[in-house]
Design a protein around this motif. Structure first.
Motif, PDB file in Angstrom:
ATOM      1  N   SER A   1     -59.852  73.291  41.693  1.00  0.00           N
ATOM      2  CA  SER A   1     -61.067  72.617  42.142  1.00  0.00           C
ATOM      3  C   SER A   1     -62.231  72.868  41.185  1.00  0.00           C
ATOM      4  CB  SER A   1     -61.441  73.101  43.543  1.00  0.00           C
ATOM      5  OG  SER A   1     -61.829  74.465  43.494  1.00  0.00           O
ATOM      6  N   HIS A   2     -63.229  72.008  41.274  1.00  0.00           N
ATOM      7  CA  HIS A   2     -64.487  72.138  40.513  1.00  0.00           C
ATOM      8  C   HIS A   2     -64.253  72.222  39.011  1.00  0.00           C
ATOM      9  CE1 HIS A   2     -66.816  72.305  44.151  1.00  0.00           C
ATOM     10  NE2 HIS A   2     -66.117  73.320  44.602  1.00  0.00           N
ATOM     11  N   ALA A   3     -63.240  71.571  38.529  1.00  0.00           N
ATOM     12  CA  ALA A   3     -63.000  71.518  37.084  1.00  0.00           C
ATOM     13  C   ALA A   3     -62.383  70.174  36.756  1.00  0.00           C
ATOM     14  CB  ALA A   3     -62.086  72.652  36.638  1.00  0.00           C
ATOM     15  N   GLN A   4     -62.733  69.661  35.584  1.00  0.00           N
ATOM     16  CA  GLN A   4     -62.214  68.379  35.125  1.00  0.00           C
ATOM     17  C   GLN A   4     -62.049  68.474  33.617  1.00  0.00           C
ATOM     18  OE1 GLN A   4     -64.914  65.091  35.552  1.00  0.00           O
ATOM     19  NE2 GLN A   4     -63.294  63.566  35.611  1.00  0.00           N
ATOM     20  N   LEU A   5     -60.867  68.235  33.125  1.00  0.00           N
ATOM     21  CA  LEU A   5     -60.580  68.387  31.701  1.00  0.00           C
ATOM     22  C   LEU A   5     -60.676  67.079  30.934  1.00  0.00           C
ATOM     23  CD1 LEU A   5     -57.535  70.848  31.816  1.00  0.00           C
ATOM     24  CD2 LEU A   5     -59.959  71.379  31.579  1.00  0.00           C
ATOM     25  N   VAL A   6     -60.531  65.949  31.621  1.00  0.00           N
ATOM     26  CA  VAL A   6     -60.520  64.650  30.952  1.00  0.00           C
ATOM     27  C   VAL A   6     -61.752  63.860  31.370  1.00  0.00           C
ATOM     28  CG1 VAL A   6     -59.242  62.517  30.553  1.00  0.00           C
ATOM     29  CG2 VAL A   6     -57.995  64.659  30.958  1.00  0.00           C
ATOM     30  N   GLN A   7     -62.624  63.564  30.401  1.00  0.00           N
ATOM     31  CA  GLN A   7     -63.815  62.761  30.655  1.00  0.00           C
ATOM     32  C   GLN A   7     -64.042  61.802  29.506  1.00  0.00           C
ATOM     33  OE1 GLN A   7     -67.444  64.812  31.753  1.00  0.00           O
ATOM     34  NE2 GLN A   7     -66.333  66.453  32.780  1.00  0.00           N
ATOM     35  N   ASN A   8     -64.705  60.696  29.797  1.00  0.00           N
ATOM     36  CA  ASN A   8     -65.006  59.704  28.773  1.00  0.00           C
ATOM     37  C   ASN A   8     -66.237  60.153  27.983  1.00  0.00           C
ATOM     38  OD1 ASN A   8     -65.103  57.458  27.155  1.00  0.00           O
ATOM     39  ND2 ASN A   8     -65.828  56.073  28.759  1.00  0.00           N
ATOM     40  N   LYS A   9     -65.999  61.070  27.074  1.00  0.00           N
ATOM     41  CA  LYS A   9     -67.031  61.538  26.159  1.00  0.00           C
ATOM     42  C   LYS A   9     -66.359  61.819  24.826  1.00  0.00           C
ATOM     43  CE  LYS A   9     -66.759  66.304  27.906  1.00  0.00           C
ATOM     44  NZ  LYS A   9     -67.539  67.396  28.536  1.00  0.00           N
ATOM     45  N   TRP A  10     -67.133  62.221  23.848  1.00  0.00           N
ATOM     46  CA  TRP A  10     -66.596  62.445  22.516  1.00  0.00           C
ATOM     47  C   TRP A  10     -65.414  63.419  22.577  1.00  0.00           C
ATOM     48  CZ3 TRP A  10     -65.662  60.408  18.232  1.00  0.00           C
ATOM     49  CH2 TRP A  10     -65.477  61.121  17.043  1.00  0.00           C
ATOM     50  N   LEU A  11     -64.337  63.064  21.934  1.00  0.00           N
ATOM     51  CA  LEU A  11     -63.068  63.792  21.922  1.00  0.00           C
ATOM     52  C   LEU A  11     -62.356  63.736  23.275  1.00  0.00           C
ATOM     53  CD1 LEU A  11     -64.032  66.938  19.783  1.00  0.00           C
ATOM     54  CD2 LEU A  11     -63.109  64.736  19.014  1.00  0.00           C
ATOM     55  N   TYR A  12     -62.890  62.956  24.204  1.00  0.00           N
ATOM     56  CA  TYR A  12     -62.293  62.765  25.534  1.00  0.00           C
ATOM     57  C   TYR A  12     -62.135  64.089  26.292  1.00  0.00           C
ATOM     58  CZ  TYR A  12     -60.411  58.981  28.402  1.00  0.00           C
ATOM     59  OH  TYR A  12     -60.244  58.001  29.358  1.00  0.00           O
ATOM     60  N   GLY A  13     -63.032  65.022  25.977  1.00  0.00           N
ATOM     61  CA  GLY A  13     -63.021  66.313  26.660  1.00  0.00           C
ATOM     62  C   GLY A  13     -62.097  67.336  26.040  1.00  0.00           C
ATOM     63  N   ALA A  14     -61.421  66.999  24.960  1.00  0.00           N
ATOM     64  CA  ALA A  14     -60.468  67.936  24.341  1.00  0.00           C
ATOM     65  C   ALA A  14     -61.203  69.111  23.706  1.00  0.00           C
ATOM     66  CB  ALA A  14     -59.638  67.216  23.278  1.00  0.00           C
ATOM     67  N   GLY A  15     -60.602  70.288  23.797  1.00  0.00           N
ATOM     68  CA  GLY A  15     -61.140  71.472  23.154  1.00  0.00           C
ATOM     69  C   GLY A  15     -60.610  71.620  21.739  1.00  0.00           C
ATOM     70  N   TYR A  16     -61.237  72.495  20.973  1.00  0.00           N
ATOM     71  CA  TYR A  16     -60.843  72.655  19.578  1.00  0.00           C
ATOM     72  C   TYR A  16     -59.460  73.279  19.438  1.00  0.00           C
ATOM     73  CZ  TYR A  16     -65.209  71.075  17.503  1.00  0.00           C
ATOM     74  OH  TYR A  16     -66.243  70.298  17.076  1.00  0.00           O
ATOM     75  N   PHE A  17     -59.028  74.083  20.404  1.00  0.00           N
ATOM     76  CA  PHE A  17     -57.680  74.629  20.348  1.00  0.00           C
ATOM     77  C   PHE A  17     -56.652  73.514  20.544  1.00  0.00           C
ATOM     78  CE2 PHE A  17     -53.948  76.850  22.232  1.00  0.00           C
ATOM     79  CZ  PHE A  17     -53.645  77.651  21.145  1.00  0.00           C
ATOM     80  N   ASP A  18     -56.973  72.529  21.398  1.00  0.00           N
ATOM     81  CA  ASP A  18     -56.093  71.367  21.556  1.00  0.00           C
ATOM     82  C   ASP A  18     -55.928  70.648  20.217  1.00  0.00           C
ATOM     83  OD1 ASP A  18     -56.207  71.996  24.248  1.00  0.00           O
ATOM     84  OD2 ASP A  18     -57.631  70.427  24.739  1.00  0.00           O
ATOM     85  N   LEU A  19     -57.046  70.425  19.536  1.00  0.00           N
ATOM     86  CA  LEU A  19     -57.011  69.714  18.257  1.00  0.00           C
ATOM     87  C   LEU A  19     -56.250  70.529  17.214  1.00  0.00           C
ATOM     88  CD1 LEU A  19     -60.754  68.564  18.191  1.00  0.00           C
ATOM     89  CD2 LEU A  19     -58.770  67.251  18.971  1.00  0.00           C
TER      90      LEU A  19
END
Length: 723
Positions: A510-528
Motif C-alpha cells: 500500500s501507499h506506493a506506486q512504481l509506475v507513473q507517467n513521468k520521465w523514465l516512467y518512474g524507473a530507478g537508476y538501478f533498473d536502468l
C-alpha cells in the motif's frame, strides 16, 4: 519534433561517447544527471510574479509578467549573509540561498538559520535590505512548532515540551521522567493515519494542543548496537500485531493560565486519535477517533477549555478499514464549514461539511483521486488540488468551486504535473514530465489561455549515457476486470531474436506506486543499470498498491500477498509469452513489502524464479507492528487463518532457487527477527539460503553504503542468471 527526438533517445542508440552507468551512478546518478529545472518555485503574494533559485542555488530570481517572465536576480546568498550577521550579532555564512525561504508578503520573505546554539527564524525586507529575528529556539530542540504570530515556539527536549516566548523566557510544559511517556512527538501511532506532527497551536496563539503517548506497557524490542567495544542494546517500543499497544491522549495547554486540560476521548485506551484540527474560534478541537480494529471512525468536537465532548459530527464505517489521512481544512470565508477527505465512495475526494456535522456537498470529480490540496483562491470561494487520473498514471491540477461543486481541470498534457495558481488566480505555473517529456515549464494566462514556454529541458543523458529503451505495458488483473500499469526496459542493442535474462522488480504494498507517467516512467537508476548489463527489467503495480482508489486496495484485506501475487502472475505470463525472454533465467528483487513478495514467490511459486533477492522482508505478519499490520490483516486472534496462510516460515521447505536475504541490523520497521526466523526455518528444512547484514543501517541502506548494496545485488544476479 522534440518528442520524436526524445522517443528516439529513449531507445537504445550507442552514439559516440555514450556509455553505461557505473555502479556508483545507481546512487549518485539522480543528482549527476538531473534534468534542468527551477528550484523552490513560489508565487509572490499580490504580484504577477514568481521566484525560484538559480541553478547554483546562490541567487533568488524573480520572473514577472511585465517582463515576459524573464529571470532577474533580486537577492543573493552573500547579500542575505551580510544582513544575517547583523541580525544575530555574530559570524554567519550561507553557503547557498536558504531553500526554506517563504514569502510573507510581496516585499518580505522568511528563512531559517541554525548555529550550534540556536535555530533562528528570520525575516528579510527587500526594501530596507535588513533582516530581523522572528523567533529563536535552542538548536537541541526538536519538532519545533511556532505560533501563528511567532510570539511563541514549542519544541521537544527529550520526551518533554518546552515553550519559549519572544523575550526568551522558557516554560517547561511537561516534566515526565517515566520511561515510555512521550509528549508532543510526531512519532505517535508510528506516524500512521496521516500523522506528521505532535503539537498544534490554536488560532489565538495562546493554547497548545499536544499528544501525550504512554508506551510504557508496550514490549521493549532490543536492537543490538555493534559499534561499542562490548556490544550494547538499544531498546525500542515495538507493539506487534495482536499485542499490547500504546495509549494516547490529547492535552490542551493554556499559556496564560498554565492549565492543562485532557480531552475526554472516552473509549478503549488503545484507540487511535488523529485528524487533530483547531476550530477557527480557538474554542473547540476536532479529533478523529478510530477504533483499534480501524473500521469505525468518529469525528468528534471537544471543548478546549473543559475537554468535554461537545458532539460527534459524523461516523464512518467499513467492512475492511477506514484510513483517515488528512486533517480538516476550514473554508476561509466562514468559520462553520470545512473540507474533509475520504475514499468512502470509492476515491479519496473532498466533502464539504458544516460544524453541525451536516454534509453540504461532495466536491469530487468523477473518479479523480485527490492527492494533495493546493491553495484557496483569493476570495476563498475555490480551492485547487492535484488529482490522479488515467488509471493512476497522470497527475493534474484541478480547481473546484466550493459552493457550486463545479470542477475545472487546469492542466491538459498527459503526464505528471506540479502546477499552482498565482495568488489572484490570473496565471498558472505548470511544470510537467512524461515518458516522452523530460521536464517542461510554462506559464499560462487563465483568461486568454496564452501560454509562455519557460523551459524545455534537454535529455540529460544525451551524448553521455546509452539510455535503455523503456516501454509502457498495460495488463489486466487476475480477476479480469482491472487495468494494471507496468513498464519494461530493454537491454542496449536489443535483438528480439535473442533471449535475455529477466530482473523482475516489484513492491506491491500500500501507499506506493512504481509506475507513473513521468520521465523514465518512474524507473530507478538501478533498473536502468541492470538493463544495460543485459537484463530485461520488468515492473508492475498490482492491486493493493497506491493511487487507484478504495476497491483497488481493499481486495487485500486479511490476506496480504494473495491478490498481489495473482496480479504479478499476469505480468510473469506476459514476459513468458515473449520469445526474447529466457524464462529459465528470471530473477526477482524487492525491498520491505517487496521483500515479502519476493520471498513469497520463491517459496510459494518456486518454479518461476531462478534467483531472488529480498531486502528487509516481512516473513510473518505477526512480527509486524500493530497500526499497519492490523489495518490490513486484523489481529492474529481475529484472523488466525490469514496469518497462517501468509506466513512464510512453514513454507521454507518449498524453496528451490537461489535466494539472498539482506537486512539492516538496526531495522526498527521490519525487525531482524523476520529474516532470522526464516533462516532458521531454512536450516531446519535443509534449504540453503544466502544472508547479508548491514550492521549500522535501519530499514533502508543509505548513503555511500547503498552503492555497496546495489553492487552486491547485481553481482548475485550475474552469478546465477548470466549464462
Amino acid at each position: 519534433m522534440k518528442k520524436l527526438l526524445i522517443l528516439f533517445l529513449l531507445g537504445s542508440s550507442l552514439a559516440y561517447g555514450q556509455r553505461n552507468f557505473t555502479i556508483e551512478e545507481t546512487v549518485l546518478g539522480p543528482r549527476q544527471f538531473a534534468a534542468q529545472n527551477f528550484a523552490r518555485t513560489q508565487w509572490v503574494p499580490s504580484a504577477d510574479a514568481f521566484t525560484h533559485l538559480d541553478s547554483k542555488f546562490q541567487n533568488l530570481q524573480v520572473r514577472e509578467a511585465t517582463n515576459n517572465w524573464q529571470p532577474k536576480n533580486i537577492l543573493s546568498a552573500n547579500e542575505l549573509t551580510e544582513a544575517l550577521k547583523i541580525a544575530i550579532g555574530q559570524a554567519a555564512k550561507l553557503s547557498n540561498f536558504p531553500v526554506d525561504y517563504h514569502w510573507v508578503d510581496s516585499t518580505t520573505l522568511s528563512f531559517s538559520y541554525q548555529t550550534l546554539e540556536k535555530l533562528y527564524l528570520l525575516q528579510y525586507d527587500l526594501r530596507t535590505k535588513k533582516a530581523n529575528i522572528l523567533a529563536e529556539t535552542p538548536a537541541a530542540g526538536r519538532n519545533v512548532e511556532r505560533s501563528n504570530d511567532y510570539s511563541k515556539a514549542a519544541y521537544l527536549m527529550g520526551n518533554n515540551i518546552e515553550i519559549i516566548d519572544a523575550a526568551g523566557n522558557v516554560t517547561q510544559v511537561t516534566n515526565d521522567t517515566v520511561d515510555g511517556i512521550v509528549n508532543g512527538s510526531d512519532y505517535t501511532h508510528r506516524q500512521e493515519f496521516g500523522i506528521n506532527k505532535g503539537m498544534w497551536w490554536s488560532p489565538d496563539n495562546e493554547q497548545l494542543l499536544y499528544y501525550r503517548k504512554d508506551e510504557s506497557m508496550v514490549s521493549n524490542y532490543p536492537l543490538v548496537q555493534w559499534s561499542d567495544r562490548v556490544a550494547t542494546v538499544k531498546n525500542i517500543r515495538y507493539p506487534m500485531a495482536g499485542m499490547k499497544s500504546e495509549e494516547v491522549s490529547l492535552v490542551v495547554y493554556n499559556t496564560r493560565s498554565q492549565r492543562k486540560t485532557t480531552l475526554k476521548t472516552e473509549g478503549p485506551k488503545e484507540q487511535y486519535l488523529t485528524l487533530c484540527t483547531w476550530d477557527p474560534s480557538g474554542k473547540f478541537v476536532y479529533v478523529g477517533i478510530l477504533n483499534r480494529e480501524q473500521n469505525h471512525l468518529k469525528l468528534n468536537q471537544y471543548d478546549a477549555a473543559s475537554g468535554v465532548l461537545v458532539k460527534t459530527l459524523f461516523e464512518e464505517q467499513s467492512s475492511s478499514w477506514v484510513e483517515p489521512l488528512h486533517a480538516l481544512t476550514f473554508v476561509p470565508t466562514t468559520n462553520d464549514q470545512f473540507l474533509y477527505q475520504t475514499d468512502k465512495d470509492g476515491y479519496n475526494q473532498l466533502y464539504l461539511y458544516n460544524t453541525a456535522g451536516k454534509l453540504i456537498r461532495r466536491l469530487g470529480d468523477k473518479d479523480v483521486i485527490v492527492e494533495s490540496l493546493g491553495d484557496f483562491s483569493a476570495d476563498g470561494k475555490k480551492i485547487s488540488y492535484t488529482g490522479i487520473t488515467h488509471n493512476g498514471l497522470d497527475r493534474h491540477l484541478f480547481q473546484v468551486d466550493i459552493h457550486s461543486g463545479k470542477t475545472q481541470q487546469l492542466t491538459s498534457e498527459s503526464g505528471t504535473h506540479a502546477a499552482s495558481l498565482s495568488y489572484n488566480g490570473k496565471y498558472l505555473y505548470d511544470q510537467y514530465s512524461s515518458i516522452t517529456t523530460v521536464n517542461d515549464i510554462s506559464i499560462r494566462e487563465i483568461r486568454s489561455n496564452r501560454r509562455t514556454a519557460l523551459l524545455e529541458a534537454a535529455n540529460p543523458f544525451e551524448g553521455k549515457i546509452d539510455l535503455p529503451k523503456i516501454e509502457a505495458v498495460a495488463l489486466i488483473s487476475a480477476d479480469g476486470k482491472t487495468p494494471l500499469n507496468g513498464r519494461i526496459i530493454y537491454p542496449p542493442d536489443f535483438d528480439a531474436t535473442k533471449q535475455y535474462p529477466v530482473l523482475y522488480y516489484l513492491y506491491g504494498g500500500s501507499h506506493a506506486q512504481l509506475v507513473q507517467n513521468k520521465w523514465l516512467y518512474g524507473a530507478g537508476y538501478f533498473d536502468l543499470y541492470m538493463a544495460q548489463q543485459g537484463y530485461v527489467v520488468f515492473t508492475m503495480d498490482n492491486r493493493g498498491s497506491d493511487a487507484r482508489g478504495r476497491d483497488f486496495t481493499r481486495v487485500t484485506h486479511r490476506q496480504l500477498g494473495k491478490a498481489e501475487m495473482a496480479d504479478q502472475l499476469q505480468g510473469i505470463a506476459y514476459l513468458e509469452s515473449k520469445p526474447f525472454v529466457d524464462s529459465k533465467h528470471m530473477g526477482i528483487f524487492g525491498w520491505s513489502f517487496g521483500g515479502f513478495m519476493t520471498t513469497s514467490f520463491m517459496v510459494q511459486q518456486p518454479d518461476i524464479f531462478h534467483t531472488g533477492v529480498a531486502g528487509g522482508p516481512v516473513i510473518d505478519w505477526k512480527f509486524y507492528e500493530v497500526m499497519y499490520g492490523e489495518r490490513y490483516m486484523d489481529s492474529p486472534q481475529e484472523n488466525p487463518e490469514g496469518y497462517a496462510s501468509t506466513s512464510l516460515l512453514d513454507k521454507a521447505d518449498q524453496l528451490k532457487g537461489n535466494l539472498m536475504i539482506i537486512h539492516g541490523a538496526q531495522d526498527p520497521v521490519v525487525v531482524q527477527q523476520h529474516s532470522m526466523e526464516f533462516i532458521q526455518a531454512c536450516i531446519k528444512a535443509g534449504k540453503q539460503v544466502d544472508y547479508f547484514l548491514y550492521p549500522t543501517h535501519e530499514h533502508n541502506v543509505l548513503g555511500k553504503d547503498r552503492i555497496h548494496l546495489y553492487e552486491k545485488i547485481a553481482n548475485y544476479f550475474d552469478m546465477h542468471l548470466k549464462k
